[in-house]
Design a protein around this motif. Structure first.
Motif, PDB file in Angstrom:
ATOM      1  N   ALA A  81       0.818  -1.213   0.000  1.00  0.00           N
ATOM      2  CA  ALA A  81       0.000   0.000   0.000  1.00  0.00           C
ATOM      3  C   ALA A  81       0.853   1.265   0.000  1.00  0.00           C
ATOM      4  O   ALA A  81       0.515   2.255  -0.644  1.00  0.00           O
ATOM      5  N   ALA A 134      -2.191   4.179  -3.501  1.00  0.00           N
ATOM      6  CA  ALA A 134      -2.761   4.716  -2.261  1.00  0.00           C
ATOM      7  C   ALA A 134      -1.840   5.722  -1.590  1.00  0.00           C
ATOM      8  O   ALA A 134      -2.295   6.555  -0.812  1.00  0.00           O
ATOM      9  N   SER A 162      -6.628   0.347   1.084  1.00  0.00           N
ATOM     10  CA  SER A 162      -5.759  -0.544   0.316  1.00  0.00           C
ATOM     11  C   SER A 162      -5.328  -1.750   1.146  1.00  0.00           C
ATOM     12  O   SER A 162      -5.312  -2.883   0.649  1.00  0.00           O
ATOM     13  N   GLN A 201     -11.841   2.735  -3.959  1.00  0.00           N
ATOM     14  CA  GLN A 201     -10.604   2.882  -4.719  1.00  0.00           C
ATOM     15  C   GLN A 201     -10.880   3.171  -6.193  1.00  0.00           C
ATOM     16  O   GLN A 201     -10.115   3.903  -6.839  1.00  0.00           O
ATOM     17  N   THR A 222      -2.301  -1.779 -11.187  1.00  0.00           N
ATOM     18  CA  THR A 222      -1.525  -1.009 -10.219  1.00  0.00           C
ATOM     19  C   THR A 222      -0.342  -0.298 -10.860  1.00  0.00           C
ATOM     20  O   THR A 222       0.229   0.606 -10.241  1.00  0.00           O
TER      21      THR A 222
END
Length: 630
Positions: A280, A285, A298, A353, A496
């Motif tokens: 995280a 995040a 996260s 998110q 990500t």
């Protein structure tokens, strides 16, 4: 389970421009600007905080030779800026600035732009942004990231399965736990070694330099990877102690063991949260809006993913164990409740998110991040459909009679009287007319299928009973869940590493020049210069908002050099409001024209008209549309 997601990573994550959270908002000097004198610094401003490298800036002179610049630093101490000092006395011509920084979410981002001193060069040096992603380093780094996600999910999920679902014999899970621990160790070491070449865009061989590795350990991503390695040792000790406690607990089920369970569970939760934080704190995040809330979300998202997906693998191993569990229904029912809670957490944190990453509905289809998110949502829907089928098998197994779902259980001994069992009472003879054929007995045969509408334990020729049939059906359903979950994890790994839609939109807004001239800070209007060729006038409007604005204009001849013209006039009209023309009182400043103030009272799309008088009797007028913001 691994092949499909790895192929997805290689296809979606091949060599190309690096996707990152931070995006370039503005440059000083502006891209393409022509300056009367050389600047002392080059300053970049990004949408998020960035990390600097030793080679964050490469400045090339008009001949393509690299200049000796100062060390990269910050502007006014702001973490979202990068600045480098230029050498004094820059000559006339076009200069190229190539830059490369590391986003706060650990991904490199690079680019280049040009500015000119005096007048542009007739043949400027080619814009070289430097390497983006090495064709070998980038796929290796992505595969290592995916394996680290997969190993962490199995490690945390299997341990949670043992603690929450309490399988009577957790011994079959020892091998997956050990494999997950070693895989996470190897993947983390690979990420640590590949970190420097990944940031620099070079080949894996550059990672063998001890100085490069030492520099990596001083960066935030390197420190987080080192922390993850440090946590793996207490994790191994915790798992070893938990295994010993399970073996002892089989013999000693006294209060002493039960007292120690809350403490052991608390230690396990702390270690799991610590591992989740190492991801995280290094990804989306850690930058952007609402960082504390995003970090918490996260961590919860990662832990819920591990409990669900890692638990699926643990359930598969338990169902396929050589010696079936004496209480399969209880284990399955407890996992079903645990998985439902994990999915609830996933939905809540995933919605937050997604909102934080997208920023707008348009980004859902108008950005790479949004399209990947849509693909993930579709896959998660398939995963939930498979989970619904698994829950049906679970319900059938739980509601089945004990003798059906636990066929291997040894029947209890029934106490008999000392003289032996009582004699059987003879059955009365059948009444006349009654069919005495044993094949037509009215009692239901225990091995006969009751059909899918009752307990779902239908059997066929050669089947070995409804209990094993239930376990096999549940096993196949859970296997489908696990395979789809592995693909979801692969898409998540790519997601990500992709710039969120909100970040891209903020960067696009920041990229709008202070003058509001879209889509670049400098509007270039070409005009004909009779038989001698084609010239251009370059106009900058500052700040491009309603109210007072400053105007600068530079005229270039057909050969690209500064051109002197007798007169340059500029006017603005807003056709939608029937407003204008509003003239700008341009003054020749000796090389460029400027007006300190021109007032544009309303926002909208204005028509800018430039009139260039190229001789005493000839003039040319051209128009362009510009956007003025409120």
């Amino acid at each position: 389970m691994l092949l499909g997601p790895v192929l997805v990573l290689l296809v979606l994550g091949g060599a190309g421009p690096a996707s990152a959270h931070a995006a370039l908002g503005s440059t000083d000097p502006e891209d393409g600007a022509v300056l009367g004198r050389a600047p002392a610094h080059v300053t970049l401003t990004f949408s998020e905080s960035v990390g600097l490298r030793d080679d964050s800036f490469r400045v090339l002179d008009p001949g393509g030779h690299r200049l000796h610049t100062g060390e990269a630093g910050r502007a006014d101490g702001r973490s979202d800026t990068a600045r480098v000092a230029l050498p004094g006395k820059l000559g006339e011509g076009t200069y190229t600035v190539a830059w490369r920084v590391v986003s706060a979410d650990s991904h490199p981002v690079s680019g280049a732009f040009t500015f000119s001193v005096g007048k542009p060069s007739q043949a400027a040096a080619p814009v070289d942004t430097g390497p983006t992603e090495d064709p070998l380093t980038a796929p290796l780094h992505k595969i290592a990231r995916y394996l680290s996600y997969l190993a962490a999910a199995l490690l945390i999920g299997a341990a949670a399965f043992v603690a929450l679902c309490r399988p009577p014999d957790p011994a079959p899970l020892r091998r997956p736990l050990v494999a997950a621990w070693w895989t996470l160790l190897a993947a983390t070491l690979a990420l640590l070694v590949l970190r420097a070449p990944y940031e620099a865009g070079t080949g894996p061989s550059t990672a063998l330099d001890p100085a490069v590795l030492r520099d990596t350990l001083t960066t935030r991503p390197g420190a987080l990877l080192l922390t993850r390695l440090g946590l793996l040792l207490p994790v191994a000790l915790y798992l070893a102690r938990a295994a010993r406690a399970v073996r002892v607990d089989r013999v000693d089920r006294g209060d002493r063991r039960r007292v120690g369970r809350p403490l052991a569970a608390g230690v396990g939760v702390v270690l799991a949260v610590g591992l989740a934080l190492t991801w995280a704190a290094a990804e989306h995040a850690s930058a952007g809006i609402q960082v504390p809330v995003a970090m918490t979300s996260s961590v919860l998202h990662l832990l819920a993913t591990a409990v669900w997906l890692g638990g699926l693998v643990a359930l598969l191993v338990t169902l396929r164990a050589p010696r079936p569990s004496p209480d399969p229904a209880g284990v399955v029912a407890r996992f079903s409740r645990t998985a439902f809670a994990a999915v609830t957490v996933l939905v809540v944190t995933g919605v937050y998110q997604s909102w934080r990453g997208l920023g707008s509905w348009q980004a859902l289809t108008g950005s790479t991040y949004g399209r990947l998110l849509l693909a993930k949502v579709v896959l998660v829907a398939v995963l939930l459909a498979a989970a619904a089928v698994s829950r049906r098998w679970t319900a059938a197994l739980v509601t089945a009679p004990v003798a059906v779902r636990e066929p291997d259980r040894v029947p209890e001994r029934i106490p008999q009287p000392a003289g032996g069992p009582p004699p059987e009472t003879p059955k009365p003879p059948p009444s006349p007319g009654t069919d005495t054929d044993p094949g037509t007995d009215t009692d239901t045969d225990p091995g006969t299928s009751t059909g899918p509408g009752t307990d779902g334990t239908s059997t066929g020729p050669g089947d070995d009973g409804p209990g094993p049939a239930l376990r096999r059906g549940l096993y196949r359903s859970v296997l489908v869940e696990a395979v789809v979950a592995a693909v979801v994890l692969g898409v998540t790994t790519v997601l990500t590493a992709t710039s969120p839609g909100r970040s891209a939109e903020e960067a696009a807004r920041a990229a709008v020049p202070a003058g509001g001239v879209l889509p670049a800070s400098v509007t270039t209007i070409p005009f004909e210069v009779g038989a001698s060729g084609r010239g251009t006038v370059q106009i900058t409007l500052d700040p491009g908002r309603t109210g007072d604005n400053a105007v600068q204009a530079v005229v270039f001849g057909p050969d690209g050099s500064l051109a002197a013209v007798p007169e340059l006039r500029l006017s603005f009209t807003l056709p939608d409001k029937d407003l204008g023309p509003i003239g700008a009182e341009l003054v020749d400043r000796g090389g460029y024209w400027s007006a300190n103030t021109v007032t544009l009272p309303l926002p909208g799309t204005w028509t800018m008209k430039a009139t260039v008088r190229v001789s005493e009797i000839d003039q040319v007028s051209e128009t362009r549309r510009i956007r003025v913001e409120r």
